[in-house]
Design a protein around this motif. Structure first.
Motif, short mmCIF file in Angstrom:
data_model
loop_
_atom_site.label_atom_id
_atom_site.label_comp_id
_atom_site.label_asym_id
_atom_site.label_seq_id
_atom_site.Cartn_x
_atom_site.Cartn_y
_atom_site.Cartn_z
N ASN A 1 0.84 -1.28 0.02
CA ASN A 1 0.04 -0.09 -0.08
C ASN A 1 0.78 1.35 -0.25
O ASN A 1 0.60 2.20 -0.57
CB ASN A 1 -1.01 -0.12 1.21
N LYS A 2 1.83 1.27 0.84
CA LYS A 2 2.99 2.41 0.94
C LYS A 2 3.42 2.62 -0.46
O LYS A 2 3.66 3.86 -0.93
CB LYS A 2 3.81 2.21 1.98
N ARG A 3 3.94 1.57 -1.00
CA ARG A 3 4.43 1.59 -2.44
C ARG A 3 3.72 2.05 -3.38
O ARG A 3 4.20 3.15 -4.24
CB ARG A 3 5.20 0.45 -2.87
N ASN A 4 2.28 1.59 -3.62
CA ASN A 4 1.68 1.92 -4.47
C ASN A 4 1.04 3.54 -4.32
O ASN A 4 1.30 4.53 -5.09
CB ASN A 4 0.31 1.15 -4.37
N GLN A 5 0.88 4.05 -3.09
CA GLN A 5 0.45 5.34 -3.00
C GLN A 5 1.31 6.26 -3.03
O GLN A 5 1.33 7.41 -3.71
CB GLN A 5 -0.11 5.46 -1.50
N SER A 6 2.81 5.82 -2.81
CA SER A 6 4.03 6.70 -2.93
C SER A 6 4.16 6.92 -4.66
O SER A 6 4.52 8.02 -5.05
CB SER A 6 5.13 6.12 -2.53
N GLN A 7 3.99 5.82 -5.38
CA GLN A 7 4.22 6.02 -6.83
C GLN A 7 3.16 6.68 -7.35
O GLN A 7 3.41 7.50 -8.24
CB GLN A 7 4.07 4.53 -7.68
N LEU A 8 1.90 6.50 -6.84
CA LEU A 8 0.81 7.56 -7.64
C LEU A 8 0.99 8.94 -7.23
O LEU A 8 0.66 9.80 -7.89
CB LEU A 8 -0.72 6.95 -6.72
N ALA A 9 1.77 9.25 -6.08
CA ALA A 9 1.95 10.51 -5.72
C ALA A 9 3.23 11.08 -6.50
O ALA A 9 3.72 12.12 -6.27
CB ALA A 9 2.18 10.72 -4.12
N GLY A 10 3.87 10.24 -7.27
CA GLY A 10 5.15 10.74 -7.91
C GLY A 10 6.41 10.87 -7.26
O GLY A 10 7.44 11.39 -7.91
#
Length: 480
Positions: free
Chosen positions: A321-330
């Motif tokens: 979840n942390k990886r996905n949301q961080s990637q979405l945030a750029g």
């Protein structure tokens, strides 16, 4: 990804935080411990909808008081605008209809300077705590400044309104679990004849109440309304310390005691004479889907529906979840990899080695964002220790796992895993359905990027198509 203070918690469904799962669900304001959580972060706007008294539980759980004030701490601009001598006191930004404050004659723009003999300072927290000491029927004298004049207003603490809907009749009761007295709300479809099917509703993570009669558009109420229109009774269990419930403060409660509360709710359903006991279902949303197999295990329920949930270990889920949301945030990929190594090491110490957050932060101070949880860290440790695969293996009922394709908080792998586990023992009994253009909070969104933007801005259009899928499945099980 660091939490965003502007979206702390909106005390609605499913009550989740950006620092943990993502931005929280919508609601009209702050209640009970949501204020405790948000006071240090906001310090700007609070809504006091109700105050849960802290007295020992009575045999019959009383209704909490409904004060009904929108509050704001006084800053320099407010002090100048209202010509105040100092910044002590609380600004009344709004007064809710049918509330104690309205009955007492309080008005927007009033500044509350004193309650009985207690002179207020500039902090909102002590004022909220002061009001929480009162029960329905108590009285207090407010010393108020209005347009430069000092007034006294006698406030009688009135009960919080009860749930009302054109589609069902609501009954308030309680259950006891892990030493806590928990509010239950039972709904029965209006005009129903004979025995009716029942759904145990299990909400998401975080300290919020599922008793929100002031907002009919709130997602939990919409779900209950929809079930009622289709002939289903429901039962909700409020968390300890939330709404009318009494016992351990929610932010100190643990995972196991919360699960015990939902099991007590299922036991209460078994005692209701109007319920068709052959057609009792469980519906778990977000972490409610984690709780669902723990409640269903060993129980003769007709089916289990979960939405936007988790079935892997908590560490596995949280890292993805942390990886996905961080990637979405750029976040740059090289920075993200370094961050994930730190997060993995810190979470191992916290969740497997059972260290405290303070101990972990001494070694990994940069891991602070991943250690911010909506409930006590012991809650998360117990979640990590729970073998969810084993729990799902022992569910004998049919299972429907639902997930929105735009959900950046839950993942298809968890839902497919649920179906695989159940089907391994009972082939064909479980299914996973991926729903288009809907996210974790039932916002209508084309993809995860849009869902994230909508959660940040608020007031997104809802997509309740999932209820059509859920109701069709429930009806098939019920009549099959």
């Amino acid at each position: 990804m660091p939490p965003r203070p502007a979206a702390v918690q909106r005390t609605g469904f499913p009550g989740i935080y950006w620092a943990f799962f993502g931005p929280p669900a919508r609601s009209l304001g702050f209640t009970d411990s949501a204020m405790k959580t948000s006071l240090p972060l906001l310090g700007v706007l609070l809504t006091l909808l109700g105050a849960t008294p802290t007295a020992a539980p009575a045999q019959e759980l009383p209704r909490r008081p409904y004060v009904g004030i929108d509050l704001r701490a006084i800053n320099d601009s407010i002090q100048q605008r209202h010509h105040l001598p100092d910044q002590n006191g609380i600004l009344v930004q709004g007064v809710r209809a049918q509330s104690s404050a309205q009955a007492a004659g309080l008005q927007p723009g009033d500044v509350i300077r004193q309650v009985d003999k207690t002179v207020l300072g500039p902090e909102v927290g002590p004022f909220v705590s002061l009001l929480k000491q009162h029960q329905v029927g108590d009285q207090a004298t407010f010393l108020v400044l209005r347009n430069g004049k000092q007034l006294r207003r006698r406030l009688t603490f009135m009960p919080f309104p009860k749930d009302q809907s054109p589609y069902y009749e609501a009954t308030y009761a309680s259950v006891t679990a892990a030493g806590n007295q928990l509010r239950t709300i039972v709904t029965r479809p209006r005009g129903a004849q004979g025995k009716v099917p029942m759904v145990l509703f299990i909400q998401g993570v975080g300290c919020f109440s599922v008793d929100n009669p002031l907002s009919r558009a709130e997602p939990t109420n919409r779900i209950i309304d929809s079930l009622s229109r289709h002939g289903y009774a429901t039962l909700r269990v409020d968390k300890t310390g939330m709404g009318d419930s009494r016992g351990t403060p929610c932010l100190q409660a643990d995972f196991e005691s919360e699960a015990a509360g939902y099991r007590a709710g299922l036991a209460a359903i078994r005692r209701l004479d109007f319920v068709d006991q052959q057609n009792v279902f469980i519906a778990g949303f977000s972490i409610g889907g984690v709780m669902a197999p723990l409640v269903a295990r060993g129980e003769a329920v007709k089916g289990v529906v979960v939405y936007g949930t988790v079935s892997r270990t908590f560490i596995e889920y949280l890292l993805e979840n942390k990886r996905n949301q961080s990637q979405l945030a750029g976040l740059p990929y090289d920075s993200l990899n370094s961050l994930m190594r730190t997060y993995a090491a810190a979470l191992h110490l916290l969740l497997e080695q059972r260290q405290t957050p303070e101990q972990v932060l001494q070694q990994y101070p940069q891991a602070r964002p991943v250690l911010r949880f909506p409930q006590h860290y012991r809650y998360m440790q117990q979640w990590q220790a729970t073998n969810l695969a084993a729990a799902w293996q022992h569910v004998e009922a049919p299972v429907l796992a639902l997930r929105g394709a735009s959900d950046y908080i839950s993942y298809s792998v968890d839902h497919q895993l649920i179906a695989d586990i159940v089907n391994q023992r009972h082939p064909g009994r479980a299914s996973f359905v991926l729903l288009p253009e809907v996210d974790h909070h039932f916002n209508r969104a084309r993809d995860m990027h849009e869902a994230m933007r909508l959660d940040e801005t608020g007031n997104a259009p809802l997509n309740f198509d999932f209820m059509t899928v859920m109701l069709r499945w429930l009806d098939e099980r019920r009549h099959g």
